[in-house]
Write a protein that holds these residues in place. Structure first.
Motif, PDB file in Angstrom:
ATOM      1  N   HIS A 161       0.916  -1.155   0.039  1.00 54.98           N
ATOM      2  CA  HIS A 161       0.024  -0.090  -0.023  1.00 54.98           C
ATOM      3  C   HIS A 161       0.778   1.219  -0.008  1.00 54.98           C
ATOM      4  N   VAL A 162       2.039   1.305   0.615  1.00 54.68           N
ATOM      5  CA  VAL A 162       2.857   2.352   0.430  1.00 54.68           C
ATOM      6  C   VAL A 162       3.466   2.757  -1.135  1.00 54.68           C
ATOM      7  N   LYS A 163       3.527   1.483  -1.706  1.00 51.12           N
ATOM      8  CA  LYS A 163       3.851   1.707  -3.273  1.00 51.12           C
ATOM      9  C   LYS A 163       2.711   2.331  -4.070  1.00 51.12           C
ATOM     10  N   GLN A 164       1.479   1.687  -3.522  1.00 57.84           N
ATOM     11  CA  GLN A 164       0.330   2.112  -4.193  1.00 57.84           C
ATOM     12  C   GLN A 164      -0.140   3.578  -4.125  1.00 57.84           C
ATOM     13  N   LEU A 165       0.318   4.134  -2.861  1.00 62.03           N
ATOM     14  CA  LEU A 165       0.335   5.650  -2.679  1.00 62.03           C
ATOM     15  C   LEU A 165       1.447   6.562  -3.276  1.00 62.03           C
ATOM     16  N   GLY A 166       2.484   5.651  -3.644  1.00 64.55           N
ATOM     17  CA  GLY A 166       3.687   6.428  -4.153  1.00 64.55           C
ATOM     18  C   GLY A 166       4.395   7.131  -2.641  1.00 64.55           C
ATOM     19  N   ALA A 167       4.187   6.723  -1.658  1.00 69.95           N
ATOM     20  CA  ALA A 167       4.583   7.151  -0.538  1.00 69.95           C
ATOM     21  C   ALA A 167       6.090   6.982  -0.174  1.00 69.95           C
ATOM     22  N   THR A 168       6.498   7.708   0.950  1.00 72.40           N
ATOM     23  CA  THR A 168       7.807   7.320   1.743  1.00 72.40           C
ATOM     24  C   THR A 168       7.234   6.972   3.164  1.00 72.40           C
ATOM     25  N   PHE A 169       7.936   5.933   3.462  1.00 77.94           N
ATOM     26  CA  PHE A 169       7.844   5.311   4.665  1.00 77.94           C
ATOM     27  C   PHE A 169       9.128   5.187   5.603  1.00 77.94           C
ATOM     28  N   LEU A 170       8.997   5.745   7.004  1.00 76.11           N
ATOM     29  CA  LEU A 170       9.984   5.471   7.657  1.00 76.11           C
ATOM     30  C   LEU A 170       9.389   4.999   9.316  1.00 76.11           C
ATOM     31  N   GLN A 171      10.217   4.262   9.760  1.00 75.50           N
ATOM     32  CA  GLN A 171       9.793   3.646  11.099  1.00 75.50           C
ATOM     33  C   GLN A 171      10.821   3.699  11.920  1.00 75.50           C
ATOM     34  N   GLU A 172      10.906   4.246  13.136  1.00 71.61           N
ATOM     35  CA  GLU A 172      12.335   4.376  13.952  1.00 71.61           C
ATOM     36  C   GLU A 172      11.757   4.252  15.431  1.00 71.61           C
ATOM     37  N   PRO A 173      12.672   3.941  16.399  1.00 67.17           N
ATOM     38  CA  PRO A 173      12.374   3.701  17.844  1.00 67.17           C
ATOM     39  C   PRO A 173      12.318   4.991  18.444  1.00 67.17           C
ATOM     40  N   CYS A 174      11.709   4.774  19.578  1.00 67.28           N
ATOM     41  CA  CYS A 174      11.316   6.205  20.301  1.00 67.28           C
ATOM     42  C   CYS A 174      12.243   5.957  21.564  1.00 67.28           C
ATOM     43  N   GLN A 175      12.605   6.869  22.375  1.00 67.64           N
ATOM     44  CA  GLN A 175      13.150   6.677  23.600  1.00 67.64           C
ATOM     45  C   GLN A 175      12.295   7.202  24.636  1.00 67.64           C
ATOM     46  N   PRO A 176      12.011   6.444  25.853  1.00 65.01           N
ATOM     47  CA  PRO A 176      12.805   5.271  26.169  1.00 65.01           C
ATOM     48  C   PRO A 176      12.388   4.124  25.633  1.00 65.01           C
ATOM     49  N   LYS A 177      11.114   3.980  24.863  1.00 64.04           N
ATOM     50  CA  LYS A 177      10.529   2.852  24.114  1.00 64.04           C
ATOM     51  C   LYS A 177       9.412   3.395  23.315  1.00 64.04           C
ATOM     52  N   GLY A 178       9.017   2.324  22.562  1.00 62.28           N
ATOM     53  CA  GLY A 178       8.007   2.547  21.557  1.00 62.28           C
ATOM     54  C   GLY A 178       8.509   3.019  20.125  1.00 62.28           C
ATOM     55  N   MET A 179       7.683   2.996  19.081  1.00 61.37           N
ATOM     56  CA  MET A 179       7.842   3.604  17.888  1.00 61.37           C
ATOM     57  C   MET A 179       7.322   4.727  17.375  1.00 61.37           C
ATOM     58  N   ARG A 180       7.869   5.380  16.410  1.00 63.82           N
ATOM     59  CA  ARG A 180       7.259   6.307  15.623  1.00 63.82           C
ATOM     60  C   ARG A 180       7.354   6.095  13.984  1.00 63.82           C
ATOM     61  N   THR A 181       6.213   5.891  13.624  1.00 66.68           N
ATOM     62  CA  THR A 181       5.943   5.645  11.981  1.00 66.68           C
ATOM     63  C   THR A 181       5.642   6.976  11.374  1.00 66.68           C
ATOM     64  N   GLN A 182       6.020   7.457  10.216  1.00 65.33           N
ATOM     65  CA  GLN A 182       5.725   8.294   9.337  1.00 65.33           C
ATOM     66  C   GLN A 182       5.514   7.873   7.788  1.00 65.33           C
ATOM     67  N   ILE A 183       4.502   8.214   7.253  1.00 64.05           N
ATOM     68  CA  ILE A 183       3.973   7.743   5.837  1.00 64.05           C
ATOM     69  C   ILE A 183       3.815   9.156   5.332  1.00 64.05           C
ATOM     70  N   ARG A 184       4.743   9.791   4.346  1.00 63.49           N
ATOM     71  CA  ARG A 184       4.506  10.806   3.619  1.00 63.49           C
ATOM     72  C   ARG A 184       4.060  10.576   2.085  1.00 63.49           C
ATOM     73  N   PHE A 185       2.939  11.279   1.606  1.00 64.96           N
ATOM     74  CA  PHE A 185       2.326  11.007   0.548  1.00 64.96           C
ATOM     75  C   PHE A 185       1.827  12.209  -0.300  1.00 64.96           C
TER      76      PHE A 185
END
Length: 367
Positions: free
Chosen positions: A343-367
């Motif tokens: 679905h990221v490809k279908q959107l023609g989007a960029t996708f980035l996921q990275e860990p947060c401090q002290p825990k968890g994740m941040r995910t960004q989809i730019r389309f």
């Protein structure tokens, strides 16, 4: 009768005791005791020739007349594929060693049987191997039960995999199809989820049950994407400010995460139905991944969307269990599940996921 001593390992202490008792008995008493055993007991010469088989063994092997097999090489009673295994066990017994094997051997009348066989040396009073003792236990019922379980597990796993592939195809097709009422699509998802639930109940292993439960939950979650879109009753365009917060709440119910604190800050932005489906599928997979990282009453999920002239930036932030094993930033191809990448490809989007401090994740989809 010659004094006997069977060299057996510690777990066969009962067998050793029985042989010790037999040492001072006459041949007729010895044979009577062997005939009383429910197992198939054989006395074999050091050359591998069959010298004796107890009555119950003859019944189990469906041998009407022992003379028809007496003095034959014991291995010849076995199928060709098992003969080397039997020969090796005889050779080990001649060296004073014990073998325990499981093998297939049909009866004399062709009935299939599986056996657990123990092959032990019989020592004379000087400690030399004089004969070989074989005790065969019929494990056919046990083998067939295990075989049925293996076949059942393989069938369920194959069916689960095929349905997962079908589900992904349906999701992709739904995202590119012209906007239509979603009842039929939702009915299809409900049918698949129900079938997966039934299969989960039939599964024998915890691993298969867990996999089928996950698959069923994800089908329900994908159905919520289309259900939420249907609730908006828009023809070809969807307002993300109305769509995404409601979808997030429904996913919390699907993944039994009612204690999770949700927040959504989504500015109004109208997108095509196709874009809304793809964004919903990505959020569904991300929510499932977050749920797999042990959500609890302190868990939080924040969803935000910032509009741009022709698209925007969608951010999903969670404080789930630390992903220490995945410390680096990842693109869509590195996130579990092919649906996100599709679905990221279908959107023609960029996708980035990275860990947060002290825990968890941040995910960004730019389309």
């Amino acid at each position: 009768m010659q004094s006997l001593n069977v060299n057996v390992s510690a777990e066969h202490a009962q067998d050793q005791l029985a042989v010790d008792i037999l040492q001072d008995l006459s041949s007729s008493a010895f044979i009577s005791i062997l005939n009383a055993s429910a197992d198939c007991i054989k006395i074999i010469g050091t050359d591998g020739a069959l010298e004796f088989m107890n009555v119950n063994g003859q019944c189990a092997m469906e041998i009407d007349d022992f003379s028809s097999v007496e003095n034959q090489a014991w291995c010849t009673l076995w199928p060709r594929e098992s003969q080397a295994l039997i020969d090796h066990a005889v050779q080990r017994a001649n060296l004073g060693e014990i073998s325990r094997i499981e093998a297939y051997c049909p009866t004399a009348k062709g009935q299939p049987r599986w056996w657990e066989v123990t092959v032990s040396p019989i020592m004379d009073s000087l400690g030399r191997v004089s004969r070989i003792l074989s005790v065969s236990r019929d494990i056919t019922d046990q083998y067939k039960r295990q075989e049925r379980l293996r076949e059942n597990e393989a069938m369920l796993q194959d069916l689960s995999n095929s349905q997962a592939a079908m589900l992904e195809t349906m999701s992709t097709a739904a995202s590119v199809a012209e906007r239509q009422p979603d009842r039929r699509l939702n009915n299809s998802f409900s049918m698949i989820a129900g079938l997966l639930g039934v299969q989960s109940g039939k599964a024998q292993s915890d691993e298969t049950r867990a996999a089928l439960h996950v698959a069923s939950t994800r089908v329900d979650a994908i159905a919520k994407v289309h259900e939420q879109l249907a609730l908006l009753e828009t023809a070809n365009e969807v307002n993300l400010a109305e769509y995404l917060p409601g979808l997030l709440g429904q996913l919390r119910e699907v993944f039994s995460a009612r204690t999770v604190q949700l927040s959504a800050n989504v500015v109004p932005k109208t997108v095509t139905h196709e874009t809304a489906v793809s964004l919903g599928m990505i959020i569904t997979e991300l929510f499932a991944n977050i749920a797999s990282r042990s959500l609890n009453q302190d868990s939080k999920i924040d969803l935000s969307f910032e509009a741009a002239e022709e698209g925007g930036v969608l951010t999903l932030l969670d404080n789930g269990a630390s992903a220490a094993s995945q410390p680096a930033a990842r693109d869509a191809s590195q996130v579990s599940g092919a649906m996100i990448s599709t679905h990221v490809k279908q959107l023609g989007a960029t996708f980035l996921q990275e860990p947060c401090q002290p825990k968890g994740m941040r995910t960004q989809i730019r389309f």
